[in-house]
Motif scaffolding. Structure first.
Motif, mmCIF file in Angstrom:
data_model
loop_
_atom_site.group_PDB
_atom_site.id
_atom_site.type_symbol
_atom_site.label_atom_id
_atom_site.label_comp_id
_atom_site.label_asym_id
_atom_site.label_seq_id
_atom_site.Cartn_x
_atom_site.Cartn_y
_atom_site.Cartn_z
ATOM 1 N N GLN A 33 -9.844 45.603 11.186
ATOM 2 C CA GLN A 33 -8.696 46.436 10.890
ATOM 3 C C GLN A 33 -9.072 47.436 9.797
ATOM 4 O O GLN A 33 -9.930 47.143 8.965
ATOM 5 N N TYR A 35 -7.370 50.034 6.811
ATOM 6 C CA TYR A 35 -6.188 50.332 6.003
ATOM 7 C C TYR A 35 -6.491 51.504 5.076
ATOM 8 O O TYR A 35 -7.639 51.725 4.685
ATOM 9 N N GLN A 37 -5.110 53.181 1.357
ATOM 10 C CA GLN A 37 -4.282 52.994 0.176
ATOM 11 C C GLN A 37 -4.316 54.283 -0.646
ATOM 12 O O GLN A 37 -5.361 54.670 -1.171
ATOM 13 N N GLY A 41 -0.452 53.385 -4.614
ATOM 14 C CA GLY A 41 0.297 52.804 -3.500
ATOM 15 C C GLY A 41 -0.264 51.471 -3.046
ATOM 16 O O GLY A 41 -1.062 50.851 -3.740
ATOM 17 N N HIS A 42 0.155 51.041 -1.891
ATOM 18 C CA HIS A 42 -0.322 49.795 -1.328
ATOM 19 C C HIS A 42 -1.021 50.073 0.000
ATOM 20 O O HIS A 42 -0.808 51.126 0.605
ATOM 21 N N PRO A 43 -1.866 49.152 0.453
ATOM 22 C CA PRO A 43 -2.585 49.382 1.713
ATOM 23 C C PRO A 43 -1.619 49.540 2.883
ATOM 24 O O PRO A 43 -0.648 48.790 3.013
ATOM 25 N N PHE A 45 -1.604 49.907 7.104
ATOM 26 C CA PHE A 45 -2.405 49.679 8.307
ATOM 27 C C PHE A 45 -2.634 50.986 9.053
ATOM 28 O O PHE A 45 -1.719 51.791 9.250
ATOM 29 N N PHE A 88 -10.002 50.903 3.396
ATOM 30 C CA PHE A 88 -10.500 49.533 3.469
ATOM 31 C C PHE A 88 -10.704 49.122 4.916
ATOM 32 O O PHE A 88 -9.876 49.409 5.772
ATOM 33 N N LEU A 100 -8.784 36.973 7.306
ATOM 34 C CA LEU A 100 -9.096 38.394 7.199
ATOM 35 C C LEU A 100 -9.812 38.622 5.870
ATOM 36 O O LEU A 100 -9.276 38.264 4.815
ATOM 37 N N PHE A 102 -11.444 41.496 3.380
ATOM 38 C CA PHE A 102 -11.456 42.924 3.125
ATOM 39 C C PHE A 102 -12.776 43.366 2.493
ATOM 40 O O PHE A 102 -13.358 42.650 1.652
ATOM 41 N N LYS A 104 -14.612 46.197 -0.048
ATOM 42 C CA LYS A 104 -14.135 46.672 -1.339
ATOM 43 C C LYS A 104 -13.572 48.083 -1.272
ATOM 44 O O LYS A 104 -13.015 48.574 -2.263
#
Lengths: 112, 114
Positions: A33, A35, A37, A41-43, A45, A88, A100, A102, A104
């Motif tokens: 996946q 993402y 960010q 903010g936040h990740p 999708f 990411f 899952l 991630f 870096k």
């Protein structure tokens, strides 16, 4: 345990240039996946790839999943200032104990 | 549908204290995962809860714990806080909990330990 390495850590480009970030896993993945960010903010999708050799496109973004399902890439054509952020990848383990992991992330900055 | 919500958004604590963070997933989602994000380590998986059961766990010490309620809301607790626990704590929810589900992240709780 599973490790997901992502390079480069940082990338600065001029607006209009292309950008690519690469993701490599130490083990075969069931899926990958991506993402994004934004700063502060936040990740969020972007996309998921499941099949070996899969390629998906979203406008200027092209995502690839390697034939061996151990690596992936995200390529942005003709970057824009709105592309700024950290990208990411996240690899899913095979088998019943799905997890899952991630990378870096790659921080992309775009000079207008 | 409302997104994932997390409370509080910001928190300042001192070493040795404990803290509880809350996460409300998207309505209908039964899986909640917690992550710690720091500049040096990136996004690190803490644990995942599905239907009130911890289904997966990352490599964090026992000071980090969590739970999930019958309405899928989840809490995360950190006891005996250390300076290194300063981070952005993100929760993410996903639908039926099947593998390969998209993770929908909340805005995070930024914890500062002094």
């Amino acid at each position: 345990g599973q490790q997901v390495m992502q390079i480069p850590q940082y990338q600065h480009v001029q607006e209009g240039e292309d950008f690519t970030t690469y993701c490599n896993s130490s083990t075969t993945l069931s899926n990958i996946q991506w993402y994004k960010q934004r700063p502060g903010g936040h990740p969020v999708f972007l996309i998921q790839l499941v099949k070996s050799g899969e390629v998906k496109k979203q406008k200027r973004l092209t995502f690839q999943f390697g034939e061996a399902k151990k690596n992936s890439s995200l390529h942005i054509t003709a970057t824009q200032t709105t592309d700024v952020g950290t990208y990411f990848c996240a690899g899913g383990t095979e088998g019943s104990n799905y997890k899952l992991t991630f990378g870096k992330g790659t921080l992309l900055t775009v000079n207008p | 549908k409302a997104g994932v919500t997390q409370t509080p958004r910001y928190l300042i604590k001192t070493r040795g204290q404990q803290v509880t963070l809350s996460c409300s997933p998207i309505s209908g989602h039964r899986s909640v995962s917690w992550y710690q994000q720091t500049p040096g380590q990136g996004l690190q998986f803490l644990f995942e809860y599905f239907s009130e059961t911890q289904r997966n766990k990352g490599n964090f010490p026992g000071r980090f714990s969590g739970r999930q309620f019958s309405n899928s809301r989840s809490e995360m607790n950190v006891s005996t806080l250390e300076l290194g626990d300063s981070a952005l704590y993100l929760c993410a929810s996903s639908g039926e909990g099947y593998p390969q589900e998209t993770q929908y992240f909340g805005p995070g709780t930024r914890l500062l330990v002094l």
